[in-house]
Enzyme design. Structure first.
Site, short mmCIF file in Angstrom:
data_model
loop_
_atom_site.label_atom_id
_atom_site.label_comp_id
_atom_site.label_asym_id
_atom_site.label_seq_id
_atom_site.Cartn_x
_atom_site.Cartn_y
_atom_site.Cartn_z
N ASP A 273 0.86 -1.17 0.00
CA ASP A 273 0.00 0.00 0.00
C ASP A 273 0.91 1.23 0.00
O ASP A 273 2.13 1.15 0.22
CB ASP A 273 -0.98 -0.01 1.18
CG ASP A 273 -2.20 0.87 0.88
OD1 ASP A 273 -2.15 1.67 -0.08
OD2 ASP A 273 -3.21 0.77 1.60
C1 BGC Z 1 -5.10 3.16 0.03
C2 BGC Z 1 -5.28 2.08 -1.01
C3 BGC Z 1 -5.18 2.69 -2.38
C4 BGC Z 1 -3.84 3.40 -2.51
C5 BGC Z 1 -3.56 3.99 -3.88
C6 BGC Z 1 -3.90 4.04 -0.23
O1 BGC Z 1 -3.88 5.16 0.60
O2 BGC Z 1 -5.05 2.55 1.31
O3 BGC Z 1 -6.53 1.44 -0.83
O4 BGC Z 1 -5.34 1.71 -3.36
O5 BGC Z 1 -3.80 4.44 -1.56
O6 BGC Z 1 -4.36 5.07 -4.16
#
Ligand code: BGC
Length: 718
Positions: A273
């Site tokens: 993530d």
């Molecule tokens: C989130 C993810 C997301 C990623 C990319 C993160 O802050 O937890 O769910 O896919 O950002 O945007």
């Protein structure tokens, strides 16, 4: 051929090895590096082969802030740099958070789960892949399958609710819809199941907070939907931000390697993530340096580093120092390349720019979104006022969401547009037809004017709830009441004696005790997407049945959460019943249980049969019942199967959903609904954290929700 891996007649495994053999250490590291396309990023990295993936999303803004959008032309331009200017021409894989629709926005995932219709969810995901790919997107960070039992947590909106079985069926449906049978087709995109794993167990419902769960809870509650997605062929997995019992999920080799690869045989890649690799050092404090964090994560099985830049910066040193073996790095790169080959990126790296305009928001796509929204709306209460009659009477459509457009789209919606939405008051006016006088108050007027307008009406349709900015990432709330003032206005209207139909738009279960007691009808519409206005009007006037059933328990008050039906039995039944799990100041039961939802007709369940009553481990048990539509409308009942393992070596939940089926029934019609249970369906995690199925007695129920149903028993013999 100087690039033999381009020969598409060779098997993918062979092509991967040919390419890997041609790569330098730096080029390999490049494949593990993912960058977010910010305005100031260094594009020259692409031509140097130092970027494996680009993504474009408003990330930390929880998807609640629309960004500048994606388009095929801009993506193609960057792809050209990778394919034409880098030494080996390895295409980038372009990612975006396309969470519940692209331009055609579907209900939020929690609403999709409320349909209890995986086939519809699959179709919606297929539409999403078609539209997103036409804009150049090749990979989406969806589906999010975190089993969510605390509605304070804003990300429950992105989830399929509280139950592992329901979430598993939805997870596989979403993966199949996005990726299709032939993932190399240009209108399919790679899915990414997230957030692996246990992220929704955040203490207090606070986002990014710790989960205390042990391995049994992890395996029996949080992991099943991930496993279902892996079995459906999901291309990628995203590791979670948080810690489980002190261990960061993104550095957890047991999760990322032993279970995901070892036990489940996943052969795609794991992406971190956003920035979490560096946060193992700066946030969780489990690594002395960024370099240590890179070492921990890649050795745990995390293949692609989203945004932190740690792999790009330190991996060469880590390999030189022997802290990361060449074999480990090669394996990570192999996994990334395998996905790129499987999804046909070497054959069609570019999006077809001519397709964009004709693909978006077609009548067919809108129809799919409308049907999904209809089936997601849950009728929680109805004293007979619904469905409303057309072409007569006076209606007032009011409430803070009566005229809403973009708000109906929900959180994590980057490419939907408010102007595509027909608001509720317009849809209701149209559906009501001539002869019905539909009033609506002006924009700001859900207040003291509302009762004035309500007087003399045959019904008030009050569209209350919360905007999407209160749900999604980083948007936890401490009180599950409606935002300030809304209930007070409803009370004023109720005080006039005007029939009150309350429609709740929300990204989570809210606590609505007053409304449940006093409204004439209560509909839960979630954030229903681009066709939400139409779908609600369809349901209000009976052109569609309210098809939804709760995918998560609705509490009476915030103090009850986390609350879910599938809890373990109390150890103090009998004389201690008043102290075991009960509150002194409130009923302990939910306001509405998991699985609940009414229809415009009634159903009767009869003739439960369980056969055989005693079965060996290799046999199957058939559980069936007759469901009859006993009312005057056609309807679709969601028939649910629950099981309890009465005595086991560890305490087992009082009920667990094991299957569900939608039965479309004309008035008076009956259907025999049968479920088949195999011993694997009765498996759980034993004291040694290994899967076990035990002989003994099982209770079964077939019914309309998690609290009612016909009950039977069977015995499993060793
Ligand atoms: C989130 C993810 C997301 C990623 C990319 C993160 O802050 O937890 O769910 O896919 O950002 O945007």
């Amino acid at each position: 051929m100087d690039r033999p891996w381009l020969d598409k007649d060779k098997p993918v495994g062979k092509r991967v090895e040919l390419l890997l053999a041609a790569m330098t250490l730096e080029e390999k590291i490049g494949q593990t590096h993912q960058i977010h396309q910010r305005k100031d990023w260094d594009k020259s990295l692409i031509a140097k082969g130092l970027v494996g993936s680009l993504f474009n999303a408003s990330g930390a803004n929880a998807g609640n802030v629309r960004d500048e959008g994606v388009n095929a032309r801009a993506i193609n331009e960057l792809q050209r740099m990778a394919v034409e200017q880098s030494r080996l021409g390895v295409p980038l894989i372009f990612a975006r958070d396309v969470i519940h629709g692209h331009r055609t926005v579907f209900p939020i995932p929690l609403g999709q789960a409320a349909t209890w219709n995986p086939e519809l969810v699959r179709q919606g995901a297929e539409v999403t892949a078609r539209e997103a790919s036409a804009d150049g997107v090749q990979w989406t960070f969806a589906p999010m399958v975190d089993v969510s039992r605390d509605p304070r947590w804003g990300r429950i909106a992105e989830s399929f609710g509280e139950d592992p079985c329901l979430a598993s069926r939805m997870a596989e449906a979403a993966v199949r819809g996005l990726q299709g049978d032939d993932p190399s087709a240009p209108d399919r995109i790679a899915a990414c199941v997230k957030h692996f794993a246990g992220y929704a167990g955040a203490e207090g419902g606070r986002d990014y907070w710790e989960n205390h769960c042990g391995e049994r809870q992890m395996r029996d509650v949080y992991l099943p939907p991930f496993r279902a997605a892996v079995e459906a062929g999901v291309a990628t997995v995203m590791s979670a931000f948080h810690v489980n019992d002190g261990v960061p999920a993104s550095g957890d080799r047991h999760l990322l390697t032993d279970i995901l690869r070892g036990e489940w045989g996943f052969d795609g890649f794991v992406v971190s993530d956003y920035g979490i690799v560096s946060e193992l050092h700066s946030g969780h404090g489990v690594c002395e340096s960024l370099k240590d964090a890179g070492e921990l994560c890649i050795n745990a099985g995390l293949d692609m580093d989203m945004m932190s830049g740690v792999y790009l910066k330190y991996m060469a040193e880590l390999v030189a120092e022997g802290r990361v073996t060449q074999a480990t790095l090669d394996e990570a790169v192999r996994r990334v390349l395998r996905v790129k080959f499987r999804f046909g990126l070497f054959e069609h790296p570019y999006a077809d720019e001519s397709k964009t305009a004709v693909t978006m928001l077609t009548a067919e796509h809108r129809a799919c979104a409308r049907r999904t929204a209809q089936e997601s709306i849950v009728l929680l209460k109805n004293n007979g006022i619904l469905p409303l009659q057309k072409a007569k009477g006076r209606l007032l459509v009011t409430g803070p969401l009566a005229r809403a457009r973009a708000e109906l789209l929900g959180c994590w919606c980057l490419d939907g547009r408010g102007e595509d939405v027909v608001p509720v008051h317009e849809a209701v006016t149209k559906a009501a037809g001539e002869g019905c006088w539909v009033k609506t108050d002006n924009e700001a007027a859900f207040g003291d004017l509302t009762p004035v307008l309500a007087r003399g009406c045959d019904a008030v349709i009050a569209c209350v709830g919360e905007g999407p900015w209160r749900s999604g990432e980083g948007n936890s709330i401490a009180s599950l009441e409606l935002p300030a003032g809304q209930v007070e206005i409803l009370k004023m209207v109720h005080g006039l004696g005007v029939p009150l139909v309350v429609v709740v738009f929300a990204g989570r279960p809210l606590a609505l005790p007053w409304i449940a007691e006093h409204a004439d009808a209560l509909l839960y519409a979630w954030h229903p997407g681009v066709e939400g206005g139409h779908a609600l009007a369809d349901v209000l006037f009976g052109d569609a049945n309210p098809g939804g059933r709760l995918p998560a328990t609705l509490p009476r008050a915030t103090g009850q959460v986390p609350i879910h039906y599938s809890h373990r039995p109390t150890h103090r039944p009998g004389t201690y019943w008043e102290t075991s799990g009960w509150y002194k100041d409130m009923l302990h039961s939910p306001l509405y249980p998991f699985g609940h939802g009414l229809d415009y007709t009634t159903y009767e369940y009869t003739d439960l049969a369980v056969s055989p009553e005693s079965a060996g481990m290799a046999e199957t048990v058939r559980v069936s019942a007759t469901v009859t539509n006993t009312g005057g409308h056609a309807g679709t009942e969601v028939v649910q199967l629950y099981v309890r393992d009465v005595k086991a070596c560890v305490s087992r939940p009082v009920k667990e959903l094991k299957g569900f089926r939608k039965a479309l029934l004309a008035p008076g019609e009956s259907s025999r609904v049968e479920f088949v249970l195999r011993s694997e369906d009765l498996m759980f995690t034993g004291p040694d954290n290994k899967p076990v199925v035990e002989a003994g007695e099982f209770e079964v129920w077939i019914g309309p929700d998690s609290t009612r149903g016909l009950q039977g028993t069977f015995r499993l013999t060793a």
